[in-house]
Motif scaffolding. Structure first.
Motif, PDB file in Angstrom:
ATOM      1  N   MET A 282       0.744  -1.187   0.232  1.00 45.11           N
ATOM      2  CA  MET A 282      -0.120   0.070  -0.284  1.00 45.11           C
ATOM      3  C   MET A 282       0.838   1.351  -0.321  1.00 45.11           C
ATOM      4  N   GLU A 283       0.218   2.384  -0.996  1.00 41.20           N
ATOM      5  CA  GLU A 283       1.497   3.944  -0.534  1.00 41.20           C
ATOM      6  C   GLU A 283       1.221   4.054   0.383  1.00 41.20           C
ATOM      7  N   LEU A 284       2.134   4.923   0.308  1.00 39.33           N
ATOM      8  CA  LEU A 284       2.161   5.247   2.398  1.00 39.33           C
ATOM      9  C   LEU A 284       0.637   6.614   2.237  1.00 39.33           C
ATOM     10  N   PHE A 285       1.029   7.393   0.788  1.00 38.33           N
ATOM     11  CA  PHE A 285      -0.814   8.112   1.231  1.00 38.33           C
ATOM     12  C   PHE A 285      -2.035   6.933   1.572  1.00 38.33           C
ATOM     13  N   GLU A 286      -2.107   6.146   0.785  1.00 34.41           N
ATOM     14  CA  GLU A 286      -3.238   5.457   0.873  1.00 34.41           C
ATOM     15  C   GLU A 286      -3.216   4.548   2.296  1.00 34.41           C
ATOM     16  N   ARG A 287      -2.206   3.828   3.165  1.00 29.14           N
ATOM     17  CA  ARG A 287      -1.897   3.422   4.699  1.00 29.14           C
ATOM     18  C   ARG A 287      -2.119   4.565   5.803  1.00 29.14           C
ATOM     19  N   TYR A 288      -1.927   6.499   5.904  1.00 30.09           N
ATOM     20  CA  TYR A 288      -2.597   6.998   6.069  1.00 30.09           C
ATOM     21  C   TYR A 288      -3.406   7.374   6.110  1.00 30.09           C
ATOM     22  N   GLU A 289      -4.381   7.700   5.245  1.00 26.95           N
ATOM     23  CA  GLU A 289      -5.597   7.779   4.260  1.00 26.95           C
ATOM     24  C   GLU A 289      -6.564   6.997   4.913  1.00 26.95           C
ATOM     25  N   SER A 290      -6.436   5.445   5.551  1.00 28.78           N
ATOM     26  CA  SER A 290      -6.795   4.465   5.725  1.00 28.78           C
ATOM     27  C   SER A 290      -7.510   4.232   7.192  1.00 28.78           C
ATOM     28  N   GLY A 291      -8.581   3.608   6.751  1.00 29.19           N
ATOM     29  CA  GLY A 291      -9.260   3.241   8.090  1.00 29.19           C
ATOM     30  C   GLY A 291     -10.002   1.743   8.177  1.00 29.19           C
ATOM     31  N   TYR A 292     -10.074   1.786   9.712  1.00 33.08           N
ATOM     32  CA  TYR A 292     -10.711   0.339   9.821  1.00 33.08           C
ATOM     33  C   TYR A 292     -10.394  -0.148  10.994  1.00 33.08           C
ATOM     34  N   SER A 293     -11.461  -1.494  11.682  1.00 31.19           N
ATOM     35  CA  SER A 293     -11.062  -1.773  12.790  1.00 31.19           C
ATOM     36  C   SER A 293     -11.842  -3.085  12.943  1.00 31.19           C
ATOM     37  N   GLY A 294     -11.305  -3.819  13.539  1.00 32.54           N
ATOM     38  CA  GLY A 294     -11.637  -5.433  14.467  1.00 32.54           C
ATOM     39  C   GLY A 294     -11.456  -5.741  15.211  1.00 32.54           C
ATOM     40  N   TRP A 295     -11.128  -6.994  15.662  1.00 29.42           N
ATOM     41  CA  TRP A 295     -10.571  -8.208  16.224  1.00 29.42           C
ATOM     42  C   TRP A 295      -8.648  -8.339  15.611  1.00 29.42           C
ATOM     43  N   VAL A 296      -7.934  -8.306  16.544  1.00 29.25           N
ATOM     44  CA  VAL A 296      -6.462  -9.345  16.925  1.00 29.25           C
ATOM     45  C   VAL A 296      -7.017 -10.434  16.616  1.00 29.25           C
ATOM     46  N   LYS A 297      -7.066 -11.323  15.565  1.00 28.79           N
ATOM     47  CA  LYS A 297      -7.083 -12.948  15.500  1.00 28.79           C
ATOM     48  C   LYS A 297      -6.592 -14.088  16.054  1.00 28.79           C
ATOM     49  N   HIS A 298      -5.249 -13.420  15.257  1.00 31.38           N
ATOM     50  CA  HIS A 298      -3.837 -13.992  15.737  1.00 31.38           C
ATOM     51  C   HIS A 298      -2.421 -13.168  15.812  1.00 31.38           C
ATOM     52  N   LEU A 299      -1.678 -13.202  16.362  1.00 28.70           N
ATOM     53  CA  LEU A 299      -0.781 -12.687  16.700  1.00 28.70           C
ATOM     54  C   LEU A 299       0.314 -14.186  15.814  1.00 28.70           C
ATOM     55  N   GLU A 300       1.187 -13.985  14.927  1.00 23.64           N
ATOM     56  CA  GLU A 300       2.591 -14.524  13.557  1.00 23.64           C
ATOM     57  C   GLU A 300       4.321 -14.280  14.887  1.00 23.64           C
ATOM     58  N   ALA A 301       4.330 -14.895  15.581  1.00 24.16           N
ATOM     59  CA  ALA A 301       6.011 -14.319  16.074  1.00 24.16           C
ATOM     60  C   ALA A 301       6.932 -13.896  14.528  1.00 24.16           C
ATOM     61  N   PRO A 302       8.192 -13.170  15.089  1.00 21.63           N
ATOM     62  CA  PRO A 302       9.082 -13.142  13.834  1.00 21.63           C
ATOM     63  C   PRO A 302       9.512 -13.667  13.285  1.00 21.63           C
ATOM     64  N   LEU A 303       9.418 -13.507  11.804  1.00 18.77           N
ATOM     65  CA  LEU A 303      10.472 -14.879  10.685  1.00 18.77           C
ATOM     66  C   LEU A 303      11.528 -15.223  11.091  1.00 18.77           C
ATOM     67  N   SER A 304      12.330 -13.510  11.824  1.00 22.77           N
ATOM     68  CA  SER A 304      13.830 -13.422  11.566  1.00 22.77           C
ATOM     69  C   SER A 304      13.988 -12.829  13.001  1.00 22.77           C
ATOM     70  N   PRO A 305      15.477 -12.088  13.671  1.00 23.55           N
ATOM     71  CA  PRO A 305      15.295 -11.719  14.246  1.00 23.55           C
ATOM     72  C   PRO A 305      15.689 -10.205  14.130  1.00 23.55           C
ATOM     73  N   GLY A 306      14.908  -8.957  14.765  1.00 23.06           N
ATOM     74  CA  GLY A 306      14.785  -7.997  14.197  1.00 23.06           C
ATOM     75  C   GLY A 306      13.152  -7.631  13.531  1.00 23.06           C
ATOM     76  N   ALA A 307      12.591  -8.627  12.722  1.00 25.27           N
ATOM     77  CA  ALA A 307      11.974  -9.107  12.459  1.00 25.27           C
ATOM     78  C   ALA A 307      10.106  -8.745  13.214  1.00 25.27           C
ATOM     79  N   PRO A 308       9.481  -7.746  12.359  1.00 21.80           N
ATOM     80  CA  PRO A 308       8.070  -7.668  13.654  1.00 21.80           C
ATOM     81  C   PRO A 308       7.102  -8.276  13.556  1.00 21.80           C
ATOM     82  N   TYR A 309       6.606  -9.059  15.044  1.00 19.15           N
ATOM     83  CA  TYR A 309       5.160  -9.221  14.881  1.00 19.15           C
ATOM     84  C   TYR A 309       4.116  -9.187  13.668  1.00 19.15           C
ATOM     85  N   VAL A 310       3.099 -10.020  13.220  1.00 13.16           N
ATOM     86  CA  VAL A 310       2.707  -9.569  12.306  1.00 13.16           C
ATOM     87  C   VAL A 310       1.150  -9.755  13.041  1.00 13.16           C
ATOM     88  N   ALA A 311       0.091  -9.329  13.377  1.00 10.28           N
ATOM     89  CA  ALA A 311      -0.776  -9.106  13.756  1.00 10.28           C
ATOM     90  C   ALA A 311      -2.143  -9.634  12.918  1.00 10.28           C
TER      91      ALA A 311
END
Length: 89
Positions: free
Chosen positions: A1-30
């Motif tokens: 997603m382009e930065l502007f689209e990301r900034y202007e987007s809106g959503y809501s919901g429930w966190v269904k699952h959290l994935e652990a990072p695939l490598s050191p320094g990588a983020p969790y994925v919600a």
């Protein structure tokens, strides 16, 4: 997603699952189950969000902001938690 689209987007919901990072320094994925019924994968880089996000928590991203926010757990949570909390190291 382009930065502007990301900034202007809106959503809501429930966190269904959290994935652990695939490598050191990588983020969790919600994995967020949106109110529309779709699923959204969000990389959790923000430390404040990482400290509060958890399976079963409700998140909301408003247009004009960069990160979603965890909002109070009101109402009935339709998601069955499979892990309780994540704190990146």
């Amino acid at each position: 997603m382009e930065l502007f689209e990301r900034y202007e987007s809106g959503y809501s919901g429930w966190v269904k699952h959290l994935e652990a990072p695939l490598s050191p320094g990588a983020p969790y994925v919600a994995i967020i189950e949106l109110d529309t019924g779709k699923e959204y994968r969000y990389e959790v880089w923000d430390q404040e969000l990482a400290d509060t996000i958890a399976v079963g928590r409700r998140v909301e991203k408003t247009p004009g902001s960069w990160e979603p926010k965890v909002i109070s757990n009101t109402g009935i949570n339709p998601v069955k938690p499979d892990i309780q909390r994540v704190s990146p190291k």
